[in-house]
Design a protein around this motif. Structure first.
Motif, PDB file in Angstrom:
ATOM      1  N   ASP A  37     -10.632  29.281 -12.076  1.00  0.00           N
ATOM      2  CA  ASP A  37      -9.497  28.908 -12.833  1.00  0.00           C
ATOM      3  C   ASP A  37      -8.337  29.629 -11.912  1.00  0.00           C
ATOM      4  O   ASP A  37      -7.248  28.840 -11.610  1.00  0.00           O
ATOM      5  CB  ASP A  37      -9.180  29.343 -14.087  1.00  0.00           C
ATOM      6  CG  ASP A  37      -9.991  28.429 -14.985  1.00  0.00           C
ATOM      7  OD1 ASP A  37     -10.577  27.454 -14.654  1.00  0.00           O
ATOM      8  OD2 ASP A  37     -10.053  28.596 -16.392  1.00  0.00           O
ATOM      9  N   LEU A  38      -8.586  30.661 -11.250  1.00  0.00           N
ATOM     10  CA  LEU A  38      -7.505  31.436 -10.590  1.00  0.00           C
ATOM     11  C   LEU A  38      -7.756  31.155  -9.092  1.00  0.00           C
ATOM     12  O   LEU A  38      -7.060  31.798  -8.159  1.00  0.00           O
ATOM     13  CB  LEU A  38      -7.572  32.993 -10.804  1.00  0.00           C
ATOM     14  CG  LEU A  38      -7.164  33.420 -12.310  1.00  0.00           C
ATOM     15  CD1 LEU A  38      -7.228  34.832 -12.304  1.00  0.00           C
ATOM     16  CD2 LEU A  38      -5.880  32.719 -12.632  1.00  0.00           C
ATOM     17  N   LYS A  39      -8.702  30.278  -8.749  1.00  0.00           N
ATOM     18  CA  LYS A  39      -8.797  29.788  -7.054  1.00  0.00           C
ATOM     19  C   LYS A  39      -9.374  31.036  -6.426  1.00  0.00           C
ATOM     20  O   LYS A  39      -8.714  31.058  -5.295  1.00  0.00           O
ATOM     21  CB  LYS A  39      -7.417  29.069  -6.679  1.00  0.00           C
ATOM     22  CG  LYS A  39      -6.937  28.018  -7.617  1.00  0.00           C
ATOM     23  CD  LYS A  39      -7.699  26.849  -8.018  1.00  0.00           C
ATOM     24  CE  LYS A  39      -7.346  25.745  -8.484  1.00  0.00           C
ATOM     25  NZ  LYS A  39      -8.362  24.756  -9.067  1.00  0.00           N
ATOM     26  N   GLY A  40     -10.166  31.906  -7.039  1.00  0.00           N
ATOM     27  CA  GLY A  40     -10.590  32.781  -6.203  1.00  0.00           C
ATOM     28  C   GLY A  40     -12.009  32.515  -5.486  1.00  0.00           C
ATOM     29  O   GLY A  40     -12.568  31.574  -6.065  1.00  0.00           O
ATOM     30  N   ALA A  44     -12.747  37.933  -4.016  1.00  0.00           N
ATOM     31  CA  ALA A  44     -11.942  38.212  -5.116  1.00  0.00           C
ATOM     32  C   ALA A  44     -12.998  38.612  -6.492  1.00  0.00           C
ATOM     33  O   ALA A  44     -12.443  39.439  -7.038  1.00  0.00           O
ATOM     34  CB  ALA A  44     -11.175  36.886  -5.539  1.00  0.00           C
ATOM     35  N   SER A  93      -2.434  37.364 -16.123  1.00  0.00           N
ATOM     36  CA  SER A  93      -2.474  37.053 -14.790  1.00  0.00           C
ATOM     37  C   SER A  93      -2.638  35.810 -14.328  1.00  0.00           C
ATOM     38  O   SER A  93      -3.104  34.857 -15.117  1.00  0.00           O
ATOM     39  CB  SER A  93      -3.886  37.632 -14.153  1.00  0.00           C
ATOM     40  OG  SER A  93      -4.137  39.154 -14.632  1.00  0.00           O
ATOM     41  N   GLN A  94      -1.564  35.444 -13.319  1.00  0.00           N
ATOM     42  CA  GLN A  94      -1.452  34.196 -12.697  1.00  0.00           C
ATOM     43  C   GLN A  94      -2.248  33.832 -11.585  1.00  0.00           C
ATOM     44  O   GLN A  94      -2.638  32.780 -11.087  1.00  0.00           O
ATOM     45  CB  GLN A  94      -0.142  33.874 -12.469  1.00  0.00           C
ATOM     46  CG  GLN A  94       0.749  33.883 -13.817  1.00  0.00           C
ATOM     47  CD  GLN A  94       0.263  33.013 -14.998  1.00  0.00           C
ATOM     48  OE1 GLN A  94       0.105  31.682 -14.670  1.00  0.00           O
ATOM     49  NE2 GLN A  94      -0.017  33.297 -16.193  1.00  0.00           N
ATOM     50  N   ASP A  95      -2.680  34.876 -10.833  1.00  0.00           N
ATOM     51  CA  ASP A  95      -3.796  34.703  -9.623  1.00  0.00           C
ATOM     52  C   ASP A  95      -4.707  36.021  -9.682  1.00  0.00           C
ATOM     53  O   ASP A  95      -4.417  36.860 -10.364  1.00  0.00           O
ATOM     54  CB  ASP A  95      -2.897  34.856  -8.264  1.00  0.00           C
ATOM     55  CG  ASP A  95      -1.878  35.644  -8.393  1.00  0.00           C
ATOM     56  OD1 ASP A  95      -2.273  36.929  -8.507  1.00  0.00           O
ATOM     57  OD2 ASP A  95      -0.768  35.310  -8.068  1.00  0.00           O
ATOM     58  N   THR A  96      -5.509  35.791  -8.755  1.00  0.00           N
ATOM     59  CA  THR A  96      -6.463  37.204  -8.491  1.00  0.00           C
ATOM     60  C   THR A  96      -5.977  38.364  -8.270  1.00  0.00           C
ATOM     61  O   THR A  96      -6.283  39.284  -8.455  1.00  0.00           O
ATOM     62  CB  THR A  96      -7.709  36.694  -7.765  1.00  0.00           C
ATOM     63  OG1 THR A  96      -7.188  36.368  -6.422  1.00  0.00           O
ATOM     64  CG2 THR A  96      -8.662  35.596  -8.206  1.00  0.00           C
ATOM     65  N   GLY A  97      -4.684  38.292  -7.265  1.00  0.00           N
ATOM     66  CA  GLY A  97      -4.030  39.583  -7.054  1.00  0.00           C
ATOM     67  C   GLY A  97      -3.322  40.235  -8.125  1.00  0.00           C
ATOM     68  O   GLY A  97      -3.460  41.625  -8.311  1.00  0.00           O
ATOM     69  N   THR A  98      -2.802  39.590  -8.974  1.00  0.00           N
ATOM     70  CA  THR A  98      -2.110  40.588 -10.176  1.00  0.00           C
ATOM     71  C   THR A  98      -3.536  40.747 -11.326  1.00  0.00           C
ATOM     72  O   THR A  98      -3.260  41.965 -11.660  1.00  0.00           O
ATOM     73  CB  THR A  98      -1.332  39.473 -10.972  1.00  0.00           C
ATOM     74  OG1 THR A  98      -2.124  38.176 -11.376  1.00  0.00           O
ATOM     75  CG2 THR A  98       0.057  39.144 -10.300  1.00  0.00           C
ATOM     76  N   THR A 446     -14.183  28.761  -2.489  1.00  0.00           N
ATOM     77  CA  THR A 446     -13.962  29.249  -3.912  1.00  0.00           C
ATOM     78  C   THR A 446     -15.352  29.118  -4.757  1.00  0.00           C
ATOM     79  O   THR A 446     -16.093  28.260  -4.516  1.00  0.00           O
ATOM     80  CB  THR A 446     -12.807  28.770  -4.460  1.00  0.00           C
ATOM     81  OG1 THR A 446     -13.224  27.300  -4.715  1.00  0.00           O
ATOM     82  CG2 THR A 446     -11.574  28.926  -3.578  1.00  0.00           C
TER      83      THR A 446
END
Length: 564
Positions: A37-40, A44, A93-98, A446
């Motif tokens: 879902d977070l496109k990782g 990631a 979280s909105q992406d894998t970084g956060t 991904t």
């Protein structure tokens, strides 16, 4: 403390450990879906796991130092707050970084919970009695590791994966209150402690650079390239600087002098491999179940129950055996052997392997880990002085986390490479029309939603992950063999019967030393008694009767007999 008082003091501690394990494992069954879902990508996925382990690894020795300076009860409550706060924030979280950043916060709290729980146990429970209570911790861990993925799968299927991160909040509040009410630690003399912040920074930098290199090499650049050269060289320089710092500072984050203790050194080596087996298997088994067997998050949680069941049963049963008999060596050697066998069995996995076989293999591996994980900490605490109890305990936990961190990162990188190669080879064999669809669906790197892929491509992905995960378990076998060898050479010291608090009051020594002295004193007393007995005349010679005695006239007795 009697048994009831110990259980009362441990109740809040056990609930705190349970909530930390639950918050960690509740997302494991849904992690493939989260990353999708977070496109990782696979990198990631690996970093979401290793970020927590890395923060746990680096912070654990610092928590151990703080335990010698501040209230251990307050520290474990703070660690619990930090851990659950990081978990709750991860839900936004909105992406894998956060997500990775908030998982680091989780890891900081986990480092405190792991180290402080073992230190507090050493404070109030002797090594001989600690086995059965360690079984309670092993049981709580197993329940959390079984119930977490299952509960996480149900919540994900019903409400979405973000709710997994909020489940631990009410339980954490209850744990903090229970710790305040039930945990009563004796006051001990605090000593001035200097925390080695420079060593912690150098260690974190060196390990992080190695992990980044492992994650990127093979995909972003070649293994043999100038990028690899400077990253490995930089990591080596930082770690060498850390070792030099540890020799010079007053109180190093990893006291190198403790490696003079044979038990500590061998337990450290064994802990590294146990970390790989404990953390790596749970991570990659969830990927196997969902990406190779097409299981939903709920089904994935159910399918991993055999491993956690083996860990629960072995930890609880053999913890009782250790406490009753005082024998631990044979149990740990047997556990290490089962770990090797379990990994070998899992190394044969494919996408169509019989699930009964998978379940039996997981049970064997779980039982092996359950027999050695808690006992490694026990044997180190048994041969450690009270003044070093905090740092020694946290060091064992540190190296277990370090093994898990490096193991998950390296094995995760290898998994990504193997999967990519399997898919590349498989795409070539597909019809041209399917090749275009596969390139579009899988070309970005991904992790895909397997159930949404066309049948031909879905089978290709499932086969790739099934074979690759099996290879990952095979790569872990040499580490399990190292664990077996290290445990086999551990000195078979007797378990002491005094707590760390009592050791501190006696002014020094270890629990093992004290029990050895008691045995020697008892032997000395027995030798003295035997010598004194040997000097006495024989029973028949105690009152020799000569001929003169026999010739004497008998003496008449006078008096009267009355009825009472």
């Amino acid at each position: 403390m009697n048994h009831r008082q110990v259980l009362q003091s441990l109740s809040g501690l056990l609930l705190g450990m349970f909530v930390s394990i639950l918050a960690s494992t509740v997302v494991s069954s849904s992690l493939p879906l989260i990353i999708s879902d977070l496109k990782g990508d696979q990198s990631a996925f690996t970093w979401v796991v290793t970020a927590t382990l890395l923060a746990t690894t680096v912070s654990t020795p610092i928590w151990g130092k703080l335990a010698d300076l501040f209230s251990r009860k307050l520290l474990i409550q703070i660690a619990l707050v930090i851990f659950v706060l990081g978990s709750a924030l991860a839900g936004f979280s909105q992406d894998t970084g956060t997500l990775i950043i908030f998982r680091v916060l989780q890891g900081l709290g986990a480092g405190g919970l792991g180290a402080l729980s073992q230190i507090i146990m050493a404070d109030i429970i002797s090594p001989r009695e600690r086995g059965k209570y360690s079984g309670l911790f092993g049981g709580i861990m197993a329940i959390g590791m079984v119930g977490g993925p299952l509960l996480g799968g149900v919540v994900t299927d019903a409400f979405g994966w973000r709710w997994n991160f909020y489940l631990a909040l009410p339980i954490a509040i209850a744990a903090i209150i229970l710790l305040q009410v039930t945990l009563h630690l004796p006051k001990i003399v605090k000593r001035a402690v200097k925390i080695d912040y420079l060593g912690a920074i150098l260690l974190a930098g060196g390990i992080s650079m190695l992990l980044i290199w492992v994650s990127l090499a093979g995909s972003q650049f070649e293994w043999a390239s100038w990028e690899s050269f400077w990253m490995v060289g930089g990591a080596a320089a930082l770690l060498i600087a850390m070792i030099i710092t540890e020799f010079k500072v007053a109180e190093p984050i990893i006291p190198l002098k403790m490696f003079k203790n044979r038990t500590f050194t061998l337990a450290t080596v064994a802990s590294i491999a146990v970390g790989v087996a404990m953390f790596g298997t749970s991570v990659f088994l969830s990927q196997y179940m969902q990406l190779s067997r097409g299981a939903t998050p709920t089904q994935s949680g159910l399918l991993t129950i055999p491993m956690m069941g083996g860990l629960l049963l072995a930890s609880a049963f053999f913890g009782q055996v250790v406490s009753r008999t005082g024998k631990w060596k044979a149990i740990m050697v047997s556990g290490a052997s089962l770990t090797v066998v379990g990994l070998l069995l899992l190394s044969t996995l494919h996408y169509d392997t019989n699930l009964t076989y998978v379940g039996v293999s997981m049970f064997v591996l779980g039982a092996g880990v359950g027999m050695i994980m808690q006992n490694l900490t026990l044997v180190v605490q048994n041969t450690t002085e009270a003044k070093n109890m905090g740092v020694a305990t946290s060091a064992v936990t540190f190296f277990r986390s370090l093994g898990g961190t490096i193991g998950v990162s390296v094995l995760g990188s290898a998994l990504g490479t193997l999967v990519a190669n399997h898919i590349k080879d498989g795409i070539v064999k597909l019809p041209p029309a399917d090749q275009l669809v596969a390139a579009k669906a899988l070309g970005g790197g991904t992790i895909p939603h397997v159930n949404q892929l066309p049948d031909a491509i879905r089978v290709l992905v499932e086969s790739a992950y099934g074979s690759a995960v099996g290879s990952i378990f095979l790569y872990a076998v040499p580490l399990a063999l190292i664990t077996l060898i290290a445990i086999a050479f551990l000195p078979n010291n007797k378990l002491g019967t005094v707590t760390a608090i009592e050791l501190a009051k006696r002014g020094g020594g270890t629990a093992a030393d004290i029990v050895e002295r008691e045995v020697e004193d008892t032997e000395d007393v027995l030798i003295e008694v035997a010598a004194a007995t040997a000097a006495l005349p024989a029973v028949g010679e105690a009152h020799p009767i000569d001929d003169e005695s026999r010739r004497r006239e008998p003496v008449a007795a006078t008096g009267s007999i009355t009825r009472q």
